[in-house]
Design a protein around this motif. Sequence first.
Motif, PDB file in Angstrom:
ATOM      1  N   GLY A 252       0.804  -1.214   0.000  1.00  0.00           N
ATOM      2  CA  GLY A 252       0.000   0.000   0.000  1.00  0.00           C
ATOM      3  C   GLY A 252       0.835   1.261   0.000  1.00  0.00           C
ATOM      4  N   CYS A 253       1.925   1.282   0.781  1.00  0.00           N
ATOM      5  CA  CYS A 253       2.720   2.512   0.806  1.00  0.00           C
ATOM      6  C   CYS A 253       3.680   2.575  -0.377  1.00  0.00           C
ATOM      7  CB  CYS A 253       3.441   2.693   2.135  1.00  0.00           C
ATOM      8  SG  CYS A 253       4.408   1.314   2.705  1.00  0.00           S
TER       9      CYS A 253
ATOM     10  N   ARG B   9       2.494   2.063  -3.276  1.00  0.00           N
ATOM     11  CA  ARG B   9       1.578   2.775  -4.176  1.00  0.00           C
ATOM     12  C   ARG B   9       1.431   4.245  -3.794  1.00  0.00           C
ATOM     13  NH1 ARG B   9      -4.929   1.364  -4.847  1.00  0.00           N
ATOM     14  NH2 ARG B   9      -5.429   3.084  -6.297  1.00  0.00           N
ATOM     15  N   THR B  10       1.232   4.533  -2.536  1.00  0.00           N
ATOM     16  CA  THR B  10       0.882   5.893  -2.139  1.00  0.00           C
ATOM     17  C   THR B  10       2.080   6.805  -1.921  1.00  0.00           C
ATOM     18  OG1 THR B  10       0.785   5.234   0.193  1.00  0.00           O
ATOM     19  CG2 THR B  10      -1.269   5.125  -1.077  1.00  0.00           C
TER      20      THR B  10
ATOM     21  N   ASP C 113      -3.563  -2.626  -4.829  1.00  0.00           N
ATOM     22  CA  ASP C 113      -2.444  -1.695  -4.706  1.00  0.00           C
ATOM     23  C   ASP C 113      -1.311  -2.052  -5.662  1.00  0.00           C
ATOM     24  OD1 ASP C 113      -3.634  -0.116  -2.744  1.00  0.00           O
ATOM     25  OD2 ASP C 113      -2.859  -1.338  -1.101  1.00  0.00           O
TER      26      ASP C 113
ATOM     27  N   THR D 171       0.033   0.173  -8.932  1.00  0.00           N
ATOM     28  CA  THR D 171       1.438   0.547  -9.051  1.00  0.00           C
ATOM     29  C   THR D 171       2.001   0.133 -10.408  1.00  0.00           C
ATOM     30  OG1 THR D 171       1.801   0.395  -6.662  1.00  0.00           O
ATOM     31  CG2 THR D 171       3.736   0.221  -8.070  1.00  0.00           C
TER      32      THR D 171
ATOM     33  N   THR E   1       1.999   2.209   6.649  1.00  0.00           N
ATOM     34  CA  THR E   1       3.075   3.007   6.064  1.00  0.00           C
ATOM     35  C   THR E   1       4.314   3.119   6.935  1.00  0.00           C
ATOM     36  OG1 THR E   1       2.113   5.036   6.971  1.00  0.00           O
ATOM     37  CG2 THR E   1       1.458   4.411   4.758  1.00  0.00           C
TER      38      THR E   1
END
Length: 278
Positions: free
Chosen positions: A48-49, A51-52, A88, A92, A274
């Motif tokens: 997830g992090c 991606r973000t 996610d 990406t 994250t």
Amino acid sequence: MLGDSTAVGLGDPLPGGAWRGVGPLVATALRVPAERFTNVSFTGARVGCVRTVQLPRALEQAPDVAVVIAGMNDTLRSDFDAATLTEDLDATVTALQAAGTTVVTVRFHDHGRVFRLPGPLRRAHAVRVAALNGAVDTVVARRGALCVDLDLLPGAYDLSSWSVDRLHPSERGHRLLARGITEALSHAGVAVPEPVPLGCSGGAVSGTADHLAWLLGKGAPWLWRRGRDLVPHAVGIVARDLVRTGLRAAGAGRGPVVSLLRALPITVEGCSKTNSSR
């Protein structure tokens, strides 16, 4: 390079305390100028992090090739969710490919063959890794990304391929991974002018004192933290096994059905998507 501590290079220390690892080895093989190589990975990263947090920074570089190594941290968390992980990772890979980037990712190995865990925890983690690999397979098939299967990588299960923590590749392990990545790129038509050598050189040598310091300072605390996150999943597996065993015994007329286990209150340390640490 995007991903977690393996992408950072942990396990392949350089004199002076910096990490080298798979990224610089791949960059050297591709003859990427130093100013064009960017590593946006960080320890503890989850998909997830990537991606973000990492993806926007990677896209700023307009990369020709991107390597994504992430997911093992997700398998060690109580909030693991294969569907979210797939979403996610897909986002990406899609964003990188839309920018004209050739993407390489990895399928993961049976880490229980390298890092020994108690039986229920090992089985719980194996279920998670299988789900993670299922997510990777889905994205790779959907997007046509390149993929290196660590389970099939020659030498992946040799102890010499792993650092003292048995969580990160050693220098040799990073070289094996870099060799696998560059071979995948070569098969896809990307020029690899300098194949990755497997002979170790240039890294720092760790002694017995370094190994002991890691075990006491980081290894044992890590096992305690991650074990607690896996406990609820492991308890569920044991409970289901007991129920199935009881049902089989009852069906064979060997005794009463094993009663369902009452759920014990288990407090699991909260974790962030994250800022978790591997």
